[in-house]
Scaffold this motif. Structure first.
Motif, PDB file in Angstrom:
ATOM      1  N   SER A 181       0.831  -1.205   0.000  1.00  0.00           N
ATOM      2  CA  SER A 181       0.000   0.000   0.000  1.00  0.00           C
ATOM      3  C   SER A 181       0.867   1.257   0.000  1.00  0.00           C
ATOM      4  O   SER A 181       0.562   2.230  -0.701  1.00  0.00           O
ATOM      5  N   GLN A 182       1.946   1.244   0.776  1.00  0.00           N
ATOM      6  CA  GLN A 182       2.878   2.383   0.783  1.00  0.00           C
ATOM      7  C   GLN A 182       3.496   2.569  -0.600  1.00  0.00           C
ATOM      8  O   GLN A 182       3.591   3.697  -1.099  1.00  0.00           O
ATOM      9  N   LEU A 183       3.930   1.475  -1.196  1.00  0.00           N
ATOM     10  CA  LEU A 183       4.530   1.555  -2.528  1.00  0.00           C
ATOM     11  C   LEU A 183       3.524   2.061  -3.552  1.00  0.00           C
ATOM     12  O   LEU A 183       3.864   2.851  -4.437  1.00  0.00           O
ATOM     13  N   ARG A 184       2.274   1.626  -3.430  1.00  0.00           N
ATOM     14  CA  ARG A 184       1.229   2.097  -4.328  1.00  0.00           C
ATOM     15  C   ARG A 184       1.077   3.612  -4.217  1.00  0.00           C
ATOM     16  O   ARG A 184       0.973   4.314  -5.219  1.00  0.00           O
ATOM     17  N   GLN A 185       1.093   4.133  -2.994  1.00  0.00           N
ATOM     18  CA  GLN A 185       0.982   5.580  -2.783  1.00  0.00           C
ATOM     19  C   GLN A 185       2.201   6.306  -3.348  1.00  0.00           C
ATOM     20  O   GLN A 185       2.072   7.371  -3.967  1.00  0.00           O
ATOM     21  N   GLU A 186       3.385   5.738  -3.154  1.00  0.00           N
ATOM     22  CA  GLU A 186       4.606   6.343  -3.702  1.00  0.00           C
ATOM     23  C   GLU A 186       4.561   6.364  -5.228  1.00  0.00           C
ATOM     24  O   GLU A 186       4.951   7.358  -5.856  1.00  0.00           O
ATOM     25  N   LEU A 187       4.088   5.271  -5.814  1.00  0.00           N
ATOM     26  CA  LEU A 187       3.988   5.201  -7.273  1.00  0.00           C
ATOM     27  C   LEU A 187       2.961   6.198  -7.797  1.00  0.00           C
ATOM     28  O   LEU A 187       3.189   6.855  -8.820  1.00  0.00           O
ATOM     29  N   ARG A 188       1.848   6.327  -7.102  1.00  0.00           N
ATOM     30  CA  ARG A 188       0.827   7.287  -7.515  1.00  0.00           C
ATOM     31  C   ARG A 188       1.386   8.714  -7.461  1.00  0.00           C
ATOM     32  O   ARG A 188       1.181   9.500  -8.390  1.00  0.00           O
ATOM     33  N   ALA A 189       2.106   9.036  -6.380  1.00  0.00           N
ATOM     34  CA  ALA A 189       2.706  10.365  -6.254  1.00  0.00           C
ATOM     35  C   ALA A 189       3.740  10.593  -7.354  1.00  0.00           C
ATOM     36  O   ALA A 189       3.810  11.681  -7.945  1.00  0.00           O
ATOM     37  N   SER A 190       4.523   9.571  -7.652  1.00  0.00           N
ATOM     38  CA  SER A 190       5.531   9.670  -8.706  1.00  0.00           C
ATOM     39  C   SER A 190       4.878   9.903 -10.064  1.00  0.00           C
ATOM     40  O   SER A 190       5.330  10.737 -10.861  1.00  0.00           O
ATOM     41  N   TRP A 191       3.796   9.169 -10.347  1.00  0.00           N
ATOM     42  CA  TRP A 191       3.081   9.332 -11.615  1.00  0.00           C
ATOM     43  C   TRP A 191       2.484  10.730 -11.721  1.00  0.00           C
ATOM     44  O   TRP A 191       2.587  11.384 -12.750  1.00  0.00           O
ATOM     45  N   ASN A 192       1.862  11.193 -10.629  1.00  0.00           N
ATOM     46  CA  ASN A 192       1.265  12.532 -10.634  1.00  0.00           C
ATOM     47  C   ASN A 192       2.321  13.608 -10.840  1.00  0.00           C
ATOM     48  O   ASN A 192       2.100  14.570 -11.573  1.00  0.00           O
ATOM     49  N   GLU A 193       3.467  13.433 -10.226  1.00  0.00           N
ATOM     50  CA  GLU A 193       4.571  14.383 -10.401  1.00  0.00           C
ATOM     51  C   GLU A 193       5.076  14.349 -11.841  1.00  0.00           C
ATOM     52  O   GLU A 193       5.340  15.371 -12.450  1.00  0.00           O
ATOM     53  N   PHE A 194       5.192  13.161 -12.387  1.00  0.00           N
ATOM     54  CA  PHE A 194       5.646  12.997 -13.773  1.00  0.00           C
ATOM     55  C   PHE A 194       4.670  13.648 -14.736  1.00  0.00           C
ATOM     56  O   PHE A 194       5.058  14.263 -15.732  1.00  0.00           O
ATOM     57  N   GLN A 195       3.374  13.536 -14.449  1.00  0.00           N
ATOM     58  CA  GLN A 195       2.334  14.074 -15.328  1.00  0.00           C
ATOM     59  C   GLN A 195       2.058  15.559 -15.116  1.00  0.00           C
ATOM     60  O   GLN A 195       1.335  16.147 -15.910  1.00  0.00           O
ATOM     61  N   ALA A 196       2.617  16.132 -14.059  1.00  0.00           N
ATOM     62  CA  ALA A 196       2.338  17.533 -13.739  1.00  0.00           C
ATOM     63  C   ALA A 196       2.747  18.445 -14.902  1.00  0.00           C
ATOM     64  O   ALA A 196       3.818  18.317 -15.480  1.00  0.00           O
ATOM     65  N   VAL A 197       1.858  19.346 -15.238  1.00  0.00           N
ATOM     66  CA  VAL A 197       2.135  20.310 -16.293  1.00  0.00           C
ATOM     67  C   VAL A 197       2.885  21.468 -15.652  1.00  0.00           C
ATOM     68  O   VAL A 197       2.439  22.029 -14.657  1.00  0.00           O
ATOM     69  N   PRO A 198       4.049  21.853 -16.204  1.00  0.00           N
ATOM     70  CA  PRO A 198       4.796  22.951 -15.605  1.00  0.00           C
ATOM     71  C   PRO A 198       3.982  24.254 -15.672  1.00  0.00           C
ATOM     72  O   PRO A 198       3.246  24.491 -16.621  1.00  0.00           O
ATOM     73  N   ALA A 199       4.148  25.046 -14.627  1.00  0.00           N
ATOM     74  CA  ALA A 199       3.421  26.316 -14.568  1.00  0.00           C
ATOM     75  C   ALA A 199       3.927  27.250 -15.659  1.00  0.00           C
ATOM     76  O   ALA A 199       5.113  27.270 -15.989  1.00  0.00           O
ATOM     77  N   ALA A 200       3.029  28.027 -16.218  1.00  0.00           N
ATOM     78  CA  ALA A 200       3.405  28.991 -17.271  1.00  0.00           C
ATOM     79  C   ALA A 200       4.248  30.096 -16.663  1.00  0.00           C
ATOM     80  O   ALA A 200       3.967  30.589 -15.580  1.00  0.00           O
ATOM     81  N   ALA A 201       5.285  30.482 -17.369  1.00  0.00           N
ATOM     82  CA  ALA A 201       6.213  31.508 -16.849  1.00  0.00           C
ATOM     83  C   ALA A 201       5.684  32.882 -17.085  1.00  0.00           C
ATOM     84  O   ALA A 201       4.932  33.197 -17.916  1.00  0.00           O
TER      85      ALA A 201
END
Length: 115
Positions: A95-115
């Motif tokens: 379950s911990q690994l699942r949460q870490e993977l979800r956070a990693s995926w969300n971070e990977f998918q994050a759209v960079p903020a417009a400058a």
């Protein structure tokens, strides 16, 4: 000793032979042996499906080997208990690994903020 097979059970090889159908998994491997996601979202267009496959493969390649194996196991549909048994870990750790993977995926998918 044998047991009777149920012709009404879709997973039964006997039912598949008699009724002329085949049950196959919803995932497959590509030419490199990597898992390929089959997207079932009817709203997704071909470009979105292709982007998801590329992103998923790229994200997997960035993970440590063990986490990549856990991610693939969970992505193919294993429950927390099944993954815990397979990797000989506790369900809590999976379950911990699942949460870490979800956070990693969300971070990977994050759209960079417009400058």
């Amino acid at each position: 000793m044998g047991c009777r097979q149920n012709v009404r059970d879709a997973l039964s090889p006997l039912a598949q032979r008699r009724k002329g159908f085949l049950v196959e998994p919803l995932s497959k491997r590509d030419a490199h042996g990597e898992w390929v996601e089959l997207t079932v979202d009817r709203k997704a267009n071909p470009a979105d499906v292709a982007a998801c496959r590329v992103d998923f493969r790229d994200w997997l390649s960035r993970l440590q080997r063990f986490k990549r194996h856990v991610a693939l196991r969970l992505a193919r549909g294993d429950s927390t208990s099944e993954a815990a048994q397979y990797f000989r870990l506790s369900r809590a750790r999976i379950s911990q690994l699942r949460q870490e993977l979800r956070a990693s995926w969300n971070e990977f998918q994050a759209v960079p903020a417009a400058a």
